[in-house]
Design a protein around this motif. Sequence first.
Motif, PDB file in Angstrom:
ATOM      1  N   SER A  81     -37.493  13.980  -0.745  1.00 18.02           N
ATOM      2  CA  SER A  81     -37.179  15.410  -0.707  1.00 18.02           C
ATOM      3  C   SER A  81     -38.406  16.240  -0.356  1.00 18.02           C
ATOM      4  CB  SER A  81     -36.613  15.842  -2.064  1.00 18.02           C
ATOM      5  OG  SER A  81     -35.447  15.107  -2.380  1.00 18.02           O
ATOM      6  N   VAL A  82     -39.549  15.907  -0.948  1.00 16.69           N
ATOM      7  CA  VAL A  82     -40.775  16.650  -0.656  1.00 16.69           C
ATOM      8  C   VAL A  82     -41.188  16.444   0.797  1.00 16.69           C
ATOM      9  CG1 VAL A  82     -43.220  16.849  -1.242  1.00 16.69           C
ATOM     10  CG2 VAL A  82     -41.534  16.581  -3.054  1.00 16.69           C
ATOM     11  N   VAL A  83     -41.094  15.220   1.282  1.00 20.31           N
ATOM     12  CA  VAL A  83     -41.454  14.942   2.679  1.00 20.31           C
ATOM     13  C   VAL A  83     -40.497  15.662   3.633  1.00 20.31           C
ATOM     14  CG1 VAL A  83     -41.606  13.119   4.405  1.00 20.31           C
ATOM     15  CG2 VAL A  83     -42.602  12.763   2.146  1.00 20.31           C
ATOM     16  N   ALA A  84     -39.210  15.677   3.293  1.00 23.98           N
ATOM     17  CA  ALA A  84     -38.239  16.367   4.152  1.00 23.98           C
ATOM     18  C   ALA A  84     -38.482  17.869   4.167  1.00 23.98           C
ATOM     19  CB  ALA A  84     -36.822  16.062   3.658  1.00 23.98           C
ATOM     20  N   LEU A  85     -38.875  18.426   3.016  1.00 26.39           N
ATOM     21  CA  LEU A  85     -39.165  19.862   2.967  1.00 26.39           C
ATOM     22  C   LEU A  85     -40.345  20.213   3.865  1.00 26.39           C
ATOM     23  CD1 LEU A  85     -38.674  22.672   1.741  1.00 26.39           C
ATOM     24  CD2 LEU A  85     -40.179  21.997  -0.158  1.00 26.39           C
ATOM     25  N   ASP A  86     -41.360  19.385   3.855  1.00 22.79           N
ATOM     26  CA  ASP A  86     -42.517  19.635   4.710  1.00 22.79           C
ATOM     27  C   ASP A  86     -42.200  19.389   6.186  1.00 22.79           C
ATOM     28  OD1 ASP A  86     -45.012  20.272   5.534  1.00 22.79           O
ATOM     29  OD2 ASP A  86     -46.051  18.635   4.508  1.00 22.79           O
ATOM     30  N   TRP A  87     -41.363  18.405   6.472  1.00 24.19           N
ATOM     31  CA  TRP A  87     -41.047  18.058   7.844  1.00 24.19           C
ATOM     32  C   TRP A  87     -40.118  19.094   8.489  1.00 24.19           C
ATOM     33  CZ3 TRP A  87     -42.625  14.780  11.486  1.00 24.19           C
ATOM     34  CH2 TRP A  87     -41.793  14.546  12.580  1.00 24.19           C
ATOM     35  N   CYS A  88     -39.184  19.603   7.727  1.00 21.62           N
ATOM     36  CA  CYS A  88     -38.184  20.518   8.277  1.00 21.62           C
ATOM     37  C   CYS A  88     -38.584  21.983   8.198  1.00 21.62           C
ATOM     38  CB  CYS A  88     -36.847  20.329   7.568  1.00 21.62           C
ATOM     39  SG  CYS A  88     -36.163  18.667   7.714  1.00 21.62           S
ATOM     40  N   ALA A  89     -39.784  22.275   7.725  1.00 26.93           N
ATOM     41  CA  ALA A  89     -40.183  23.684   7.572  1.00 26.93           C
ATOM     42  C   ALA A  89     -40.293  24.365   8.928  1.00 26.93           C
ATOM     43  CB  ALA A  89     -41.504  23.767   6.813  1.00 26.93           C
ATOM     44  N   ILE A  90     -40.943  23.726   9.886  1.00 26.49           N
ATOM     45  CA  ILE A  90     -41.136  24.342  11.215  1.00 26.49           C
ATOM     46  C   ILE A  90     -39.818  24.479  11.983  1.00 26.49           C
ATOM     47  CG2 ILE A  90     -42.323  24.066  13.423  1.00 26.49           C
ATOM     48  CD1 ILE A  90     -44.604  22.727  11.963  1.00 26.49           C
ATOM     49  N   PRO A  91     -38.959  23.453  12.062  1.00 26.43           N
ATOM     50  CA  PRO A  91     -37.687  23.652  12.786  1.00 26.43           C
ATOM     51  C   PRO A  91     -36.803  24.738  12.168  1.00 26.43           C
ATOM     52  CG  PRO A  91     -38.147  21.329  12.561  1.00 26.43           C
ATOM     53  CD  PRO A  91     -39.148  22.050  11.718  1.00 26.43           C
ATOM     54  N   TRP A  92     -36.774  24.792  10.840  1.00 32.43           N
ATOM     55  CA  TRP A  92     -35.959  25.828  10.197  1.00 32.43           C
ATOM     56  C   TRP A  92     -36.508  27.216  10.503  1.00 32.43           C
ATOM     57  CZ3 TRP A  92     -35.297  23.283   4.714  1.00 32.43           C
ATOM     58  CH2 TRP A  92     -34.394  22.224   4.837  1.00 32.43           C
ATOM     59  N   THR A 108     -45.698  25.214  -0.016  1.00 34.64           N
ATOM     60  CA  THR A 108     -44.835  24.855  -1.144  1.00 34.64           C
ATOM     61  C   THR A 108     -44.695  23.349  -1.275  1.00 34.64           C
ATOM     62  OG1 THR A 108     -43.613  26.922  -0.863  1.00 34.64           O
ATOM     63  CG2 THR A 108     -42.554  25.174  -2.129  1.00 34.64           C
ATOM     64  N   ALA A 109     -44.502  22.671  -0.140  1.00 36.22           N
ATOM     65  CA  ALA A 109     -44.372  21.215  -0.175  1.00 36.22           C
ATOM     66  C   ALA A 109     -45.661  20.552  -0.650  1.00 36.22           C
ATOM     67  CB  ALA A 109     -43.987  20.699   1.205  1.00 36.22           C
ATOM     68  N   ASP A 110     -46.795  21.029  -0.142  1.00 35.80           N
ATOM     69  CA  ASP A 110     -48.068  20.454  -0.577  1.00 35.80           C
ATOM     70  C   ASP A 110     -48.332  20.721  -2.063  1.00 35.80           C
ATOM     71  OD1 ASP A 110     -48.404  19.597   1.996  1.00 35.80           O
ATOM     72  OD2 ASP A 110     -49.704  21.267   2.595  1.00 35.80           O
ATOM     73  N   GLY A 111     -48.040  21.943  -2.503  1.00 35.72           N
ATOM     74  CA  GLY A 111     -48.235  22.256  -3.921  1.00 35.72           C
ATOM     75  C   GLY A 111     -47.316  21.468  -4.823  1.00 35.72           C
ATOM     76  N   LEU A 112     -46.062  21.277  -4.383  1.00 36.46           N
ATOM     77  CA  LEU A 112     -45.119  20.485  -5.178  1.00 36.46           C
ATOM     78  C   LEU A 112     -45.549  19.029  -5.253  1.00 36.46           C
ATOM     79  CD1 LEU A 112     -42.461  20.485  -6.725  1.00 36.46           C
ATOM     80  CD2 LEU A 112     -41.266  20.056  -4.567  1.00 36.46           C
ATOM     81  N   ALA A 113     -46.033  18.489  -4.147  1.00 34.08           N
ATOM     82  CA  ALA A 113     -46.524  17.103  -4.161  1.00 34.08           C
ATOM     83  C   ALA A 113     -47.744  16.955  -5.056  1.00 34.08           C
ATOM     84  CB  ALA A 113     -46.856  16.655  -2.734  1.00 34.08           C
TER      85      ALA A 113
END
Length: 392
Positions: A81-92, A108-113
């Motif tokens: 989930s964390v990796v998907a949040l970081d990966w999909c941030a730019i396309p979204w 947010t993804a980096d801070g959550l990780a």
Amino acid sequence: MANFLGRNDRRRRVLNEDALAASTSHVALRARDADKNVADNAPRYSDAAGVEHHPQVTDFLPRRYRTIAAAALAGVVVTASVVALDWCAIPWAIRLGVPEAVPLAIGTADGLAAWLSASLLLLTAATCLLIYSLRRHRIDDFRGRYRVWLAAAVAGVVLSADSIASVHELLAVVATHLTQHGALRGYAAWWLAAAGVPLAWIGARLLLDARESGLAAVALVAAFACYALSLVSYLVGWPVANPASEVLVTMGARLLGNWMLLVGVASYGRFVVLDVQGLIAKERRRPRRQKVKTPEKDSMVTKSALVGRSSDVQKTNEGAAATDGNSIRSFRQNLNSARPTAMAQASETRWVDGSEPLRDDYDDEDGNRGDSKLSKSDRKRLRKLKAQHRAA
């Protein structure tokens, strides 16, 4: 002053009434104080709040395999989930037309990780400390291998703080500036030499100590493999084609390694608790079968030993006769060499207590009488030698 009748009686009644009143008030005062003390010392909690009704620290360790499997599965899902949040941030952000959301989503993804890594490492440190408190009472640990769990707890706390503050990068930059020497990406040679070697030693010791539990060993191996993948991805820059993928592989592998490390340490903690309670079946070593020698082999061995012994005796007798042929010892050895093998074995195994009288004639034992007789001194020496031989 006249002494009226009844005056003493009235005085006695007054004194008795005063004494009775004083004693009654004293008793009432004591009763009131006792009630006050009872009210002050009354328990404020019921018996259900006792220690025996509360769970112990070891009760928080998972006991069932499905609980451990659920924890590992949760780690995989959260990491994905964390990796998907970081990966999909730019396309979204591009699809919605909000470019300002890209840094926010990535941060947010980096801070959550980082927060998840710090929490997992703290839980791992607490579990290592619990294992240390139990393993130090093991009787057969003569070398003190349990101390590695205390070192692992300290390392977990340090790594938890470093996962948020990134102290290793700051120390690498400072060391490179002071020495004007740096190697690898981001001057990683400094923190690899300062922290990588001790952490590798602690990890190897943990794996050797936890190999009694197969589940813990598998989880620890998976955690170390994830850490190796994250380190290689950071140093080599893999995959090279997409820098975003590189960050995701590095971050995701490190986070998944923290999950697997917690699962492995918790699994070994479960094993230690069950071992303390006597619920772990110990492997019994089968005794080795001893080869039983057959009577034929024994007879052959004894025969060969006797033949070798007789040959050795003959060789020694011949050597002694060559060196000193005139002595009485050489004479006796020549006599023994002339005996048959059966007579030699019988004389060696026969028990002599010295009760048999000495013979007057000192001829050969085999009945062959010689023409010449021994001298008096030779007979005396031979008599002494035979007496010593019988006494032995």
